[in-house]
Design a protein around this motif. Structure first.
Motif, PDB file in Angstrom:
ATOM      1  N   TRP A 141      -1.322  -8.004  66.951  1.00 39.16           N
ATOM      2  CA  TRP A 141      -0.893  -8.846  67.610  1.00 39.16           C
ATOM      3  C   TRP A 141      -1.518  -9.437  68.678  1.00 39.16           C
ATOM      4  O   TRP A 141      -2.354  -8.997  69.657  1.00 39.16           O
ATOM      5  N   ASP A 142      -0.734 -10.959  68.591  1.00 40.60           N
ATOM      6  CA  ASP A 142      -1.345 -11.492  69.917  1.00 40.60           C
ATOM      7  C   ASP A 142      -1.401 -11.739  71.076  1.00 40.60           C
ATOM      8  O   ASP A 142      -1.312 -12.297  71.966  1.00 40.60           O
ATOM      9  N   ARG A 143      -0.175 -10.793  71.202  1.00 40.34           N
ATOM     10  CA  ARG A 143       0.000 -10.571  72.987  1.00 40.34           C
ATOM     11  C   ARG A 143       0.470 -11.492  74.033  1.00 40.34           C
ATOM     12  O   ARG A 143       0.760 -11.016  74.574  1.00 40.34           O
ATOM     13  N   VAL A 144       1.799 -13.001  73.653  1.00 45.01           N
ATOM     14  CA  VAL A 144       1.893 -13.296  74.009  1.00 45.01           C
ATOM     15  C   VAL A 144       3.099 -12.979  74.501  1.00 45.01           C
ATOM     16  O   VAL A 144       4.401 -12.775  72.690  1.00 45.01           O
ATOM     17  N   VAL A 145       3.798 -13.104  75.421  1.00 39.74           N
ATOM     18  CA  VAL A 145       5.048 -12.398  75.959  1.00 39.74           C
ATOM     19  C   VAL A 145       5.783 -13.130  76.866  1.00 39.74           C
ATOM     20  O   VAL A 145       5.467 -14.152  77.795  1.00 39.74           O
ATOM     21  N   PRO A 146       6.447 -14.090  75.808  1.00 37.11           N
ATOM     22  CA  PRO A 146       7.622 -15.499  76.852  1.00 37.11           C
ATOM     23  C   PRO A 146       8.148 -14.961  77.502  1.00 37.11           C
ATOM     24  O   PRO A 146       8.220 -13.447  77.973  1.00 37.11           O
ATOM     25  N   PRO A 147       8.429 -16.106  78.758  1.00 35.16           N
ATOM     26  CA  PRO A 147       9.250 -15.512  79.445  1.00 35.16           C
ATOM     27  C   PRO A 147      10.814 -15.116  78.894  1.00 35.16           C
ATOM     28  O   PRO A 147      11.395 -13.990  80.306  1.00 35.16           O
ATOM     29  N   GLU A 148      11.146 -15.640  77.958  1.00 35.98           N
ATOM     30  CA  GLU A 148      12.309 -14.822  77.573  1.00 35.98           C
ATOM     31  C   GLU A 148      12.298 -13.197  77.006  1.00 35.98           C
ATOM     32  O   GLU A 148      13.760 -12.238  76.481  1.00 35.98           O
ATOM     33  N   CYS A 149      10.934 -12.452  77.145  1.00 38.39           N
ATOM     34  CA  CYS A 149      10.923 -11.621  76.690  1.00 38.39           C
ATOM     35  C   CYS A 149      10.019 -10.358  77.815  1.00 38.39           C
ATOM     36  O   CYS A 149       9.827  -9.355  77.515  1.00 38.39           O
ATOM     37  N   ILE A 150      10.400 -10.659  79.608  1.00 37.85           N
ATOM     38  CA  ILE A 150       9.704  -9.878  80.424  1.00 37.85           C
ATOM     39  C   ILE A 150      10.264  -9.231  80.512  1.00 37.85           C
ATOM     40  O   ILE A 150      11.391  -8.983  80.494  1.00 37.85           O
ATOM     41  N   PRO A 151       9.509  -8.145  80.765  1.00 35.63           N
ATOM     42  CA  PRO A 151       9.931  -6.391  80.956  1.00 35.63           C
ATOM     43  C   PRO A 151      10.965  -6.536  81.929  1.00 35.63           C
ATOM     44  O   PRO A 151      10.579  -7.244  83.163  1.00 35.63           O
ATOM     45  N   SER A 152      11.931  -5.398  82.808  1.00 35.52           N
ATOM     46  CA  SER A 152      12.282  -5.173  84.206  1.00 35.52           C
ATOM     47  C   SER A 152      12.589  -4.096  84.046  1.00 35.52           C
ATOM     48  O   SER A 152      13.143  -3.411  82.855  1.00 35.52           O
ATOM     49  N   PRO A 153      13.018  -3.408  85.281  1.00 38.34           N
ATOM     50  CA  PRO A 153      12.965  -2.355  85.521  1.00 38.34           C
ATOM     51  C   PRO A 153      15.037  -1.625  84.942  1.00 38.34           C
ATOM     52  O   PRO A 153      15.152  -0.650  84.733  1.00 38.34           O
ATOM     53  N   SER A 154      15.467  -2.687  84.588  1.00 41.61           N
ATOM     54  CA  SER A 154      16.697  -2.966  84.086  1.00 41.61           C
ATOM     55  C   SER A 154      16.807  -2.949  82.836  1.00 41.61           C
ATOM     56  O   SER A 154      18.133  -2.949  81.913  1.00 41.61           O
TER      57      SER A 154
END
Length: 253
Positions: free
Chosen positions: A39-52
């Motif tokens: 996995w290239d580990r690229v996390v686009p803005p649409e996939c960012i984690p959130s505490p919610s």
């Protein structure tokens, strides 16, 4: 040692809206997985984690969600970006007061619809995880289903897809005691065999209450001509969110 939950934390826990993510590899997510199976580990803005946004782990515990959501579920393949995180982020953007979004990954790559019938390991594990996910509070709002590529290899499998999927929907609703559980199915964009269009016809032909379909056809595919790219998974996650809001959100609030 587990910490006792605060009253505020317990309140947020009870407000969880839960979505089951199930099917095969394109639901598990192969976005950003290279030819060398990394996995290239690229996390686009649409996939960012959130505490919610929480993820129900293979150990049946909740944790903050991040891609790859299915890393401990679809364990025989390398997982990357799927539609789950874009879906959850889009839903929270459209419905800021929705509370905690809980995702329950259940998809396993390379699986045919017959392998998901009641009594099978895949089916029983999905139902078990769904039941366990609500024990701490929360409500299952929908099943998001993306599967069918493995049923494109034979005419018989393709032609029987609709009846198998309708039975799956009826069984899941019965076993979860949610007779009106919303189902959002994805019509496949690719497949392992030559009966792709027949499977798609079967999927688009399902006409049950509280079942809708989004069409993945035309979304960008990776070099293998089978799996969606990261860009395509983001688009799909937004399509799933739009479908949920259009058909089901108003009746759930």
């Amino acid at each position: 040692m587990e910490m006792a939950e605060s009253e505020e934390g317990r309140s947020n826990w009870l407000e969880k809206v839960i979505f089951i993510l199930s099917g095969q590899s394109n639901m598990a997510g192969r976005g950003g997985v290279t030819k060398s199976k990394k996995w290239d580990r690229v996390v686009p803005p649409e996939c960012i984690p959130s505490p919610s946004i929480l993820r129900f782990t293979a150990r049946s515990t909740w944790e903050e969600a991040s891609d790859p959501l299915h890393a401990d579920i679809d364990t025989h393949k390398t997982c990357g970006v799927g539609p789950g995180m874009p879906f959850a982020n889009a839903l929270r953007a459209h419905r800021p007061t929705i509370g905690i979004v809980g995702l329950v990954p259940c998809a396993v790559g390379g699986t045919a619809i017959k392998e998901w019938e009641r009594g099978s390991h895949l089916y029983e594990n999905m139902v078990r995880r769904a039941k366990e996910s609500v024990k701490g509070g929360g409500e299952i709002r929908a099943l998001l289903w993306y599967q069918g590529e493995s049923d494109t290899g034979s005419q018989h499998a393709a032609e029987s897809y609709k009846s198998h999927m309708e039975k799956l929907i009826q069984d899941v609703r019965s076993d979860l005691q949610l007779p009106s559980l919303p189902i959002i199915q994805v019509a496949i964009a690719s497949g392992d065999g030559r009966f792709i269009e027949k499977v798609r016809e079967e999927q688009l032909g399902i006409n049950l209450p509280n079942v809708t379909c989004v069409d993945a056809k035309g979304l960008p595919l990776k070099e293998d001509h089978l799996h969606l790219t990261t860009e395509a998974q983001i688009k799909l996650g937004n399509m799933l969110c739009d479908a949920y809001i259009m058909y089901f959100a108003s009746s759930c609030h």
